[in-house]
Write a protein that holds these residues in place. Structure first.
Motif, PDB file in Angstrom:
ATOM      1  N   LEU A 225       0.806  -1.025  -0.036  1.00 14.10           N
ATOM      2  CA  LEU A 225      -0.009  -0.014   0.061  1.00 14.10           C
ATOM      3  C   LEU A 225       1.029   1.203   0.000  1.00 14.10           C
ATOM      4  O   LEU A 225       0.753   2.126  -0.768  1.00 14.10           O
ATOM      5  N   LEU A 228       2.745   1.839  -3.301  1.00 16.13           N
ATOM      6  CA  LEU A 228       1.708   2.060  -4.345  1.00 16.13           C
ATOM      7  C   LEU A 228       1.319   3.627  -4.350  1.00 16.13           C
ATOM      8  O   LEU A 228       1.435   4.339  -5.404  1.00 16.13           O
ATOM      9  N   GLN A 229       1.199   4.059  -3.251  1.00 21.70           N
ATOM     10  CA  GLN A 229       0.982   5.596  -3.011  1.00 21.70           C
ATOM     11  C   GLN A 229       2.128   6.630  -3.386  1.00 21.70           C
ATOM     12  O   GLN A 229       1.947   7.420  -3.982  1.00 21.70           O
ATOM     13  N   ARG A 231       4.168   5.720  -5.770  1.00 22.00           N
ATOM     14  CA  ARG A 231       4.559   5.134  -7.397  1.00 22.00           C
ATOM     15  C   ARG A 231       5.111   6.368  -8.264  1.00 22.00           C
ATOM     16  O   ARG A 231       4.432   7.404  -8.204  1.00 22.00           O
ATOM     17  N   LEU A 236       0.345   1.044 -14.520  1.00 18.01           N
ATOM     18  CA  LEU A 236       0.650  -0.067 -13.797  1.00 18.01           C
ATOM     19  C   LEU A 236       0.849  -1.208 -14.696  1.00 18.01           C
ATOM     20  O   LEU A 236      -0.069  -1.660 -15.080  1.00 18.01           O
ATOM     21  N   TRP A 241      -0.817  -5.664 -11.679  1.00 21.38           N
ATOM     22  CA  TRP A 241      -2.135  -6.233 -11.248  1.00 21.38           C
ATOM     23  C   TRP A 241      -2.330  -7.372 -10.524  1.00 21.38           C
ATOM     24  O   TRP A 241      -2.939  -7.625  -9.893  1.00 21.38           O
ATOM     25  N   ILE A 244      -1.210  -7.006  -6.580  1.00 25.76           N
ATOM     26  CA  ILE A 244      -2.384  -6.510  -6.118  1.00 25.76           C
ATOM     27  C   ILE A 244      -3.734  -7.585  -5.915  1.00 25.76           C
ATOM     28  O   ILE A 244      -4.093  -7.663  -4.893  1.00 25.76           O
ATOM     29  N   ALA A 245      -4.056  -8.068  -6.993  1.00 23.93           N
ATOM     30  CA  ALA A 245      -5.224  -8.925  -6.749  1.00 23.93           C
ATOM     31  C   ALA A 245      -4.946 -10.188  -5.902  1.00 23.93           C
ATOM     32  O   ALA A 245      -5.552 -10.464  -4.907  1.00 23.93           O
ATOM     33  N   PHE A 314      -6.113 -11.601 -17.666  1.00 21.06           N
ATOM     34  CA  PHE A 314      -5.995 -11.287 -16.352  1.00 21.06           C
ATOM     35  C   PHE A 314      -7.536 -11.347 -15.568  1.00 21.06           C
ATOM     36  O   PHE A 314      -7.835 -11.911 -14.818  1.00 21.06           O
ATOM     37  N   TRP A 315      -8.467 -10.689 -16.378  1.00 21.29           N
ATOM     38  CA  TRP A 315      -9.738 -10.597 -15.873  1.00 21.29           C
ATOM     39  C   TRP A 315     -10.578 -11.849 -15.971  1.00 21.29           C
ATOM     40  O   TRP A 315     -11.199 -12.217 -15.230  1.00 21.29           O
TER      41      TRP A 315
ATOM     42  N   MET B   1      -4.005   6.606  -7.417  1.00 23.65           N
ATOM     43  CA  MET B   1      -4.618   5.193  -6.851  1.00 23.65           C
ATOM     44  C   MET B   1      -5.725   4.816  -7.736  1.00 23.65           C
ATOM     45  O   MET B   1      -6.176   3.513  -7.692  1.00 23.65           O
ATOM     46  N   ALA B   3      -5.994   3.254 -10.866  1.00 23.16           N
ATOM     47  CA  ALA B   3      -5.835   1.964 -11.599  1.00 23.16           C
ATOM     48  C   ALA B   3      -5.807   1.003 -10.484  1.00 23.16           C
ATOM     49  O   ALA B   3      -6.384  -0.230 -10.754  1.00 23.16           O
ATOM     50  N   ALA B   4      -4.948   1.262  -9.514  1.00 19.90           N
ATOM     51  CA  ALA B   4      -4.882   0.221  -8.438  1.00 19.90           C
ATOM     52  C   ALA B   4      -6.066  -0.065  -7.693  1.00 19.90           C
ATOM     53  O   ALA B   4      -6.468  -1.513  -7.488  1.00 19.90           O
ATOM     54  N   THR B   7      -8.354  -2.186  -9.782  1.00 23.13           N
ATOM     55  CA  THR B   7      -7.974  -3.518  -9.890  1.00 23.13           C
ATOM     56  C   THR B   7      -8.537  -4.207  -8.616  1.00 23.13           C
ATOM     57  O   THR B   7      -8.834  -5.409  -8.546  1.00 23.13           O
ATOM     58  N   ALA B   8      -8.083  -3.607  -7.624  1.00 18.54           N
ATOM     59  CA  ALA B   8      -8.454  -4.319  -6.319  1.00 18.54           C
ATOM     60  C   ALA B   8      -9.808  -4.636  -6.201  1.00 18.54           C
ATOM     61  O   ALA B   8     -10.346  -5.456  -5.936  1.00 18.54           O
ATOM     62  N   ALA B  11     -10.922  -6.964  -8.749  1.00 17.18           N
ATOM     63  CA  ALA B  11     -10.651  -8.639  -8.129  1.00 17.18           C
ATOM     64  C   ALA B  11     -11.456  -8.967  -6.908  1.00 17.18           C
ATOM     65  O   ALA B  11     -11.707 -10.052  -6.941  1.00 17.18           O
ATOM     66  N   VAL B  12     -11.822  -8.168  -5.991  1.00 16.33           N
ATOM     67  CA  VAL B  12     -12.667  -8.652  -4.887  1.00 16.33           C
ATOM     68  C   VAL B  12     -14.160  -8.727  -5.382  1.00 16.33           C
ATOM     69  O   VAL B  12     -14.720  -9.719  -4.922  1.00 16.33           O
ATOM     70  N   LEU B  14     -15.192  -9.908  -8.146  1.00 18.11           N
ATOM     71  CA  LEU B  14     -15.327 -11.228  -9.028  1.00 18.11           C
ATOM     72  C   LEU B  14     -15.129 -12.169  -7.868  1.00 18.11           C
ATOM     73  O   LEU B  14     -16.031 -13.428  -8.150  1.00 18.11           O
TER      74      LEU B  14
END
Lengths: 545, 192
Positions: A225, A228-229, A231, A236, A241, A244-245, A314-315, B1, B3-4, B7-8, B11-12, B14
């Motif tokens: 976290l 990322l803040q 960056r 990204l 991705w 993060i996921a 990814f998705w 933040m 894009a991040a 994504t998060a 992801a959650v 799905l």
């Protein structure tokens, strides 16, 4: 029941419409065109075409093998960025990776012991602590939570500052996380050894001990976290991705599956296998893909083949992989519609898997000559190939007809190793070879050991997978033939189980070589730093290609 | 933040979808399921035996989920009718298993109702099942000491005796309780 189905259908329809709208939005906003440039963010200006592998015996030969003119020297700013990134992640990465290697050694020794017991049941059978039913879950849990999880987090912590072009923030939190995680591992091992188990596969650690993993994992997530803040990249990269996921998926899965007092009877079996398959699909796999998506382009000096495809992959992985788990219960006493859903999504996994395969393999495809000169690439490319093989295999035997044959047999164990070893472990081996010289500033002391390691694990693993798969299929065929007594399904596997022990022993020898080499580079690094400290000379400039 | 976060959240979202389909919906569907009339709760002894079954890792080689005869000849092997969710009403945690290195045990109590057989089988599997690769569980027995009047004694094939420890007796009580031969309505929409 019909109500449930109707609601499910409506839900699926809704999800499809939302997905379609998302696609329309993405196309209209030119997201895909923007994306194509994203593949280049891991290279500095003019860096494409440069081969990079700190393990390569001859960087010049590796560079020549690419068949493209080498670019001029990397821009100093990019080199400095990466050096700073690697220095910042040094402590936490070392903690995670070195712990992982220790757990790998222990876990593989237990794996060999469990394997030997299958064809030689008298071995160490006098004590309850070494009975098969104790050794087998110890092997699985040590490899899953000790080796694969810690190696995955270690690699992610190393990748993040490089991907975000900023030093790792809050690395101390991750170091604390590694310590707490290791305490959890030690307690978990002690609990399983003494028979204190939840009794559920992949979830054996008692829930009180699970709290250590929750806290340790959360601590390790803090630097993500914070970093990322801070960056300093516009875009990204795809590896980010996946990281993060994975870091949001695993805690949710772990808590839902382990929460005590909620799950019951058959519903517990559903949670069990939803979790167990997701540990592979949504935790080990994204971490390994993150590493592969970074390392393969870096080593062959070329951006990923189709960056748009990686977005799709990814998705699609997130949507389908999260729903495949119940194919472990085909033919079991669970609602048929859940099983069917998992079979459909298992087959749909071909979409992200083939998309990833096209991407990773085409990136390296016409630069495969580099395999001869880059040990890291050998590990990672072979790992990526195993991902394709294991996943297509998984899609196929999720089909009811094939599953009837393979379910309940050793074939499933061979398949699980194709994923967790052939793919995840191979990629992590490659990543560790790449990152250790970068973070320690030392060279691997005995480059020939890398080849020895590779030869041992490849040979051992080939024997393991081929023979155990055949044995499992023969076992399944014997069990389905009611005219053959059950014992025939045991006897037919014995030569194959023996072969599996031979393969597993070779793999373990490879791990001993690997661990010794990791010890060697740590020793070399400490000597280097001691020498630098005594000479009081200015720190030697890190040589980054 | 952006894009991040996107994504998060994606992801959650799905994962939540998957969880509600694979876990949430079946949870709601199965929660009301009562135990069949023919199924008895575990006795205290059998419940302790179930803990031993878990602690000894029996699950890594034995399943407890006979399949439909249209799919596999489980019933012909004497493993019983296809099981239904209600059969597991008293099972915390579930012990369905995923391996059949050894046979399915869902009806072992009906198929092999002899306590002495089970005790000898635990002590020395190959004495009763030639070629078995099951580990011997001699650590659940005392050998060589004098047996008291209350003790359960196992006569060994080569001569001599062993005294079953309470854990062995509990485990056998659990195995003998695995008897799901009572009739049930077949599971709705069951397809092999």
């Amino acid at each position: 029941m019909n109500d449930t189905l109707a609601r499910l259908l409506a839900l699926c329809f809704l999800v499809a419409v939302v997905g379609l709208l998302g696609l329309v939005w993405a196309v209209s906003r030119r997201q895909f065109t923007h994306l194509a440039a994203g593949a280049r963010v891991i290279f500095g200006p003019g860096e494409e075409g440069r081969a990079e592998d700190p393990v390569a015996p001859s960087p010049a030969l590796l560079q020549r093998s690419l068949g493209v003119p080498p670019p001029a020297a990397s821009p100093p700013a990019d080199v400095a960025d990466r050096t700073r990134a690697d220095r910042s992640s040094r402590g936490p990465v070392l903690w995670f990776v070195v712990s992982a290697v220790v757990w790998l050694l222990l876990g593989s020794l237990l794996g060999v012991l469990a394997s030997v017991k299958m064809h030689w049941p008298e071995v160490l059978d006098a004590s309850v602590y070494t009975t098969f039913g104790r050794v087998r879950p110890l092997h699985l849990n040590i490899i899953a939570y000790g080796w694969l999880s810690m190696a995955g987090v270690g690699v992610a912590l190393w990748l993040l500052p490089r991907l975000l072009r900023t030093p790792l923030r809050g690395g101390r939190w991750a170091v604390a996380g590694a310590l707490v995680w290791n305490v959890g591992m030690v307690l978990g091992v002690a609990a399983l050894l003494t028979g204190h188990t939840e009794g559920v596969e992949w979830l054996e650690f008692p829930w009180q001990i699970d709290l250590f993993f929750v806290v340790g994992g959360a601590l390790a997530g803090v630097p993500l976290l914070l970093t990322l803040q801070h960056r300093r990249v516009e875009h990204l990269y795809v590896s980010t991705w996946y990281i993060i996921a994975a870091l949001v998926w695993f805690p949710i899965l772990f808590v839902v599956a382990n929460v005590p007092g909620v799950h019951f009877g058959v519903e517990h079996a559903l949670v069990n296998w939803w979790f167990a398959h997701n540990v592979l699909g949504l935790w080990f796999t994204p971490m390994s893909l993150a590493a592969a998506y970074y390392l393969i382009p870096k080593i062959v000096g070329r951006p990923i083949h189709s960056y748009q495809l990686s977005l799709l992959a990814f998705w699609a992985l997130a949507l389908f992989y999260s729903q495949v788990g119940v194919h472990h219960l085909i033919g079991g006493p669970v609602p048929t519609w859940v099983v069917t859903l998992s079979i459909v999504t298992s087959v749909a996994m071909c979409v992200p898997v083939l998309a990833t395969a096209v991407n990773l393999h085409f990136t390296a495809f016409d630069r495969l000559a580099a395999l001869r000169h880059s040990p890291t690439l050998r590990f990672v490319v072979l790992g990526a190939m195993m991902y394709t093989v294991a996943s297509v295999q998984g899609s196929l035997h999720a089909l009811r007809s094939l599953n009837t044959l393979t379910h309940f047999t050793h074939y499933t164990v061979a398949h699980a190793h194709l994923g967790a070893y052939g793919f995840n472990t191979f990629v992590f081996f490659g990543a560790v070879y790449f990152l250790m010289p970068r973070i320690t500033g030392a060279e691997w002391p005995w480059p020939r050991l890398v080849s020895a390691h590779f030869a041992l694990v490849v040979a051992g693993f080939a024997v393991y997978v081929v023979f155990l798969s055949i044995g499992g299929l023969l076992q399944g065929a014997a069990m389905l033939d009611a005219s053959r007594p059950f014992m025939e399904s045991v006897e037919v596997t014995l030569p194959y189980l023996l072969a599996r022990s031979v393969g597993g022993t070779l793999m373990t020898l490879g791990h001993v070589v690997f661990a010794a080499h990791v010890g060697g580079i740590l020793w070399a690094a400490s000597r280097r730093r001691a020498a630098a400290a005594t000479s009081m000379a200015p720190a030697a400039q890190e040589v980054l290609s | 933040m952006n894009a991040a976060l996107g994504t998060a959240f994606g992801a959650v979202g799905l994962l939540a979808l998957a969880g509600s389909l694979l876990v949430g919906a079946p949870y709601a569907q199965l929660r009301g399921e009562g135990a069949p009339a023919g199924l008895r709760p575990y006795t205290a002894e059998a419940a302790r035996g179930r803990e031993a079954y878990m602690a000894l890792g029996c699950i890594y080689c034995h399943s407890q989920q006979p399949r439909d005869p249209r799919q596999a000849p489980d019933a012909e092997r004497g493993w019983g009718r296809p099981s239904v969710p209600a059969d597991y009403a008293y099972d915390h945690p579930h012990l369905l298993g995923t391996m059949r290195t050894g046979p399915d045990l869902f009806n072992i109590g009906a198929r092999q109702p002899s306590r002495d057989w089970h005790l000898l089988h635990l002590y020395d599997p190959r004495a009763v099942v030639p070629g078995s690769i099951m580990p011997a569980h001699r650590f659940l027995f005392d050998v060589g000491g004098a047996a008291g009047p209350e003790d359960v004694v196992v006569n060994l094939p080569g001569g001599g005796t062993a005294v079953a420890r309470p854990e062995a007796l509990d485990l056998v009580a659990y195995l003998l309780s695995l008897d799901h031969t009572y009739p049930v309505a077949p599971a709705e929409g069951s397809v092999p």
